[in-house]
Design a protein around this motif. Sequence first.
Motif, mmCIF file in Angstrom:
data_model
loop_
_atom_site.group_PDB
_atom_site.id
_atom_site.type_symbol
_atom_site.label_atom_id
_atom_site.label_comp_id
_atom_site.label_asym_id
_atom_site.label_seq_id
_atom_site.Cartn_x
_atom_site.Cartn_y
_atom_site.Cartn_z
ATOM 1 N N VAL A 1 2.986 -21.739 -10.213
ATOM 2 C CA VAL A 1 3.561 -20.396 -10.246
ATOM 3 C C VAL A 1 3.092 -19.529 -9.076
ATOM 4 C CG1 VAL A 1 1.824 -19.085 -11.565
ATOM 5 C CG2 VAL A 1 4.267 -18.625 -11.917
ATOM 6 N N ILE A 2 2.038 -19.941 -8.377
ATOM 7 C CA ILE A 2 1.461 -19.119 -7.303
ATOM 8 C C ILE A 2 2.497 -18.683 -6.267
ATOM 9 C CG2 ILE A 2 -0.160 -19.127 -5.356
ATOM 10 C CD1 ILE A 2 -2.073 -20.745 -7.115
ATOM 11 N N PRO A 3 3.358 -19.581 -5.766
ATOM 12 C CA PRO A 3 4.316 -19.151 -4.732
ATOM 13 C C PRO A 3 5.331 -18.113 -5.216
ATOM 14 C CG PRO A 3 4.118 -21.560 -4.792
ATOM 15 C CD PRO A 3 3.451 -21.036 -6.022
ATOM 16 N N ASP A 4 5.477 -17.972 -6.521
ATOM 17 C CA ASP A 4 6.485 -17.063 -7.067
ATOM 18 C C ASP A 4 5.967 -15.641 -7.292
ATOM 19 O OD1 ASP A 4 8.281 -19.207 -7.167
ATOM 20 O OD2 ASP A 4 7.611 -19.781 -9.175
ATOM 21 N N ILE A 5 4.670 -15.426 -7.123
ATOM 22 C CA ILE A 5 4.088 -14.103 -7.371
ATOM 23 C C ILE A 5 4.430 -13.185 -6.206
ATOM 24 C CG2 ILE A 5 1.948 -12.819 -7.746
ATOM 25 C CD1 ILE A 5 0.734 -15.386 -8.888
ATOM 26 N N THR A 6 4.931 -12.001 -6.515
ATOM 27 C CA THR A 6 5.356 -11.055 -5.479
ATOM 28 C C THR A 6 4.462 -9.807 -5.479
ATOM 29 O OG1 THR A 6 6.866 -9.814 -6.915
ATOM 30 C CG2 THR A 6 7.730 -11.811 -5.855
ATOM 31 N N GLN A 7 4.674 -8.996 -4.444
ATOM 32 C CA GLN A 7 3.936 -7.739 -4.316
ATOM 33 C C GLN A 7 4.173 -6.850 -5.530
ATOM 34 O OE1 GLN A 7 2.339 -6.985 -1.165
ATOM 35 N NE2 GLN A 7 1.398 -5.143 -1.978
ATOM 36 N N LYS A 8 5.409 -6.782 -5.972
ATOM 37 C CA LYS A 8 5.731 -5.955 -7.130
ATOM 38 C C LYS A 8 5.047 -6.483 -8.389
ATOM 39 C CE LYS A 8 9.600 -3.982 -9.734
ATOM 40 N NZ LYS A 8 8.981 -2.648 -9.723
ATOM 41 N N ASP A 9 4.963 -7.794 -8.501
ATOM 42 C CA ASP A 9 4.333 -8.397 -9.678
ATOM 43 C C ASP A 9 2.883 -7.952 -9.822
ATOM 44 O OD1 ASP A 9 6.669 -9.773 -10.268
ATOM 45 O OD2 ASP A 9 6.025 -11.609 -9.258
ATOM 46 N N ILE A 10 2.124 -7.956 -8.724
ATOM 47 C CA ILE A 10 0.694 -7.661 -8.834
ATOM 48 C C ILE A 10 0.408 -6.164 -8.915
ATOM 49 C CG2 ILE A 10 -0.021 -9.817 -7.758
ATOM 50 C CD1 ILE A 10 -0.741 -8.202 -5.262
ATOM 51 N N GLU A 11 1.463 -5.368 -8.949
ATOM 52 C CA GLU A 11 1.258 -3.964 -9.310
ATOM 53 C C GLU A 11 0.907 -3.849 -10.788
ATOM 54 O OE1 GLU A 11 4.778 -1.890 -8.162
ATOM 55 O OE2 GLU A 11 4.438 -2.176 -6.001
ATOM 56 N N ASN A 12 1.177 -4.908 -11.536
ATOM 57 C CA ASN A 12 0.770 -4.994 -12.936
ATOM 58 C C ASN A 12 -0.724 -5.294 -12.979
ATOM 59 O OD1 ASN A 12 0.144 -6.647 -15.472
ATOM 60 N ND2 ASN A 12 2.186 -5.914 -15.967
ATOM 61 N N GLU A 13 -1.512 -4.414 -13.579
ATOM 62 C CA GLU A 13 -2.963 -4.545 -13.555
ATOM 63 C C GLU A 13 -3.456 -5.803 -14.263
ATOM 64 O OE1 GLU A 13 -4.930 -1.058 -14.955
ATOM 65 O OE2 GLU A 13 -4.110 0.240 -13.387
ATOM 66 N N ILE A 14 -2.790 -6.191 -15.339
ATOM 67 C CA ILE A 14 -3.186 -7.400 -16.056
ATOM 68 C C ILE A 14 -2.993 -8.618 -15.165
ATOM 69 C CG2 ILE A 14 -2.678 -8.919 -17.999
ATOM 70 C CD1 ILE A 14 -4.097 -6.421 -18.880
ATOM 71 N N LEU A 15 -1.845 -8.705 -14.503
ATOM 72 C CA LEU A 15 -1.582 -9.846 -13.631
ATOM 73 C C LEU A 15 -2.540 -9.851 -12.447
ATOM 74 C CD1 LEU A 15 0.066 -12.331 -12.986
ATOM 75 C CD2 LEU A 15 1.702 -10.875 -11.786
ATOM 76 N N LEU A 16 -2.789 -8.696 -11.862
ATOM 77 C CA LEU A 16 -3.720 -8.617 -10.733
ATOM 78 C C LEU A 16 -5.120 -9.074 -11.162
ATOM 79 C CD1 LEU A 16 -4.351 -7.869 -7.831
ATOM 80 C CD2 LEU A 16 -4.590 -5.479 -8.544
ATOM 81 N N GLY A 17 -5.531 -8.675 -12.349
ATOM 82 C CA GLY A 17 -6.822 -9.118 -12.862
ATOM 83 C C GLY A 17 -6.879 -10.620 -13.043
ATOM 84 N N LEU A 18 -5.773 -11.216 -13.497
ATOM 85 C CA LEU A 18 -5.721 -12.669 -13.670
ATOM 86 C C LEU A 18 -5.748 -13.394 -12.327
ATOM 87 C CD1 LEU A 18 -3.085 -12.887 -16.541
ATOM 88 C CD2 LEU A 18 -5.440 -13.720 -16.665
ATOM 89 N N VAL A 19 -5.075 -12.827 -11.333
ATOM 90 C CA VAL A 19 -5.088 -13.413 -9.990
ATOM 91 C C VAL A 19 -6.521 -13.522 -9.478
ATOM 92 C CG1 VAL A 19 -4.506 -12.903 -7.573
ATOM 93 C CG2 VAL A 19 -2.739 -12.782 -9.335
ATOM 94 N N ILE A 20 -7.336 -12.523 -9.817
ATOM 95 C CA ILE A 20 -8.740 -12.540 -9.399
ATOM 96 C C ILE A 20 -9.569 -13.451 -10.302
ATOM 97 C CG2 ILE A 20 -10.817 -11.111 -9.243
ATOM 98 C CD1 ILE A 20 -8.957 -8.865 -8.208
ATOM 99 N N ASP A 21 -9.412 -13.304 -11.611
ATOM 100 C CA ASP A 21 -10.223 -14.092 -12.547
ATOM 101 C C ASP A 21 -9.994 -15.595 -12.392
ATOM 102 O OD1 ASP A 21 -11.195 -11.729 -13.518
ATOM 103 O OD2 ASP A 21 -9.953 -11.710 -15.328
ATOM 104 N N LYS A 22 -8.743 -15.975 -12.148
ATOM 105 C CA LYS A 22 -8.417 -17.406 -12.000
ATOM 106 C C LYS A 22 -8.544 -17.881 -10.549
ATOM 107 C CE LYS A 22 -7.532 -18.175 -16.316
ATOM 108 N NZ LYS A 22 -6.343 -18.810 -16.861
ATOM 109 N N GLU A 23 -9.030 -16.993 -9.675
ATOM 110 C CA GLU A 23 -9.266 -17.306 -8.261
ATOM 111 C C GLU A 23 -7.988 -17.713 -7.528
ATOM 112 O OE1 GLU A 23 -12.528 -20.032 -7.954
ATOM 113 O OE2 GLU A 23 -13.853 -18.788 -9.176
#
Length: 238
Positions: free
Chosen positions: A147-169
Amino acid sequence: QWYQRRVRDDTELLVFFKTKPLVDQHWPGTDIQPACVLSDEFFVVLCEPVKDLARSRVLFEIVKLWGAVEIREAWLNQLIQTIASLPSEVATDQTPEISKLLLDIVQSQTPDNLSEEAVLSCSKLFAPPFSHILILSSSYDDLIFDVIPDITQKDIENEILLGLVIDKEVYLQLVNTELYPMIAKELTKEGRTLEFVRDAASKLRDAGNVVEGLSLLAQYTKSNYSTYLSYKSFMSWR
């Protein structure tokens, strides 16, 4: 076997007495008997009239209560499908709350009670960022990588998703994308400890992104002179 059955029967009765007040409060007029506990059919009945997030949360509480005996993948699938069926205005107005609920469900129930196939299937019921949250909340590395290639700038404006991007490295795979500046800002935001930032910088370095690791630590230390020696130590890794 008789003893084990007696314990299960007693547990089911206790679960019934804990479930009944929730059903009476949130589904007034719905008849609930001891036989309803752990019933797939009864759980479907509770899901069908759900059009608000509050009831969705209660459904998850019921699943957790029933978990004193067992948790079935069918209930979790039905719960997630119910959330996916919430009216669009609810999804728009309560995006952070829905994001958190999906995180809690999938994070707590994989891999024991939600299979990789179920997570992938449920993710297809949602648009981003919810679909990505379902995947990244899981413990299935193959799904996360895909799913990594499908994540967009707008997606990571979601705080939960941004936190997961960091937590899951996941950020280690996004260094050379337009998403990374926002991620770097989150990695060094106020409240982060030097230990946390040094760890992130080390992982960037180990992944071959030495410049980004240096930049990350420099960004953090810019307003904190007391970390200067740590910064010098990091530079010596090159």
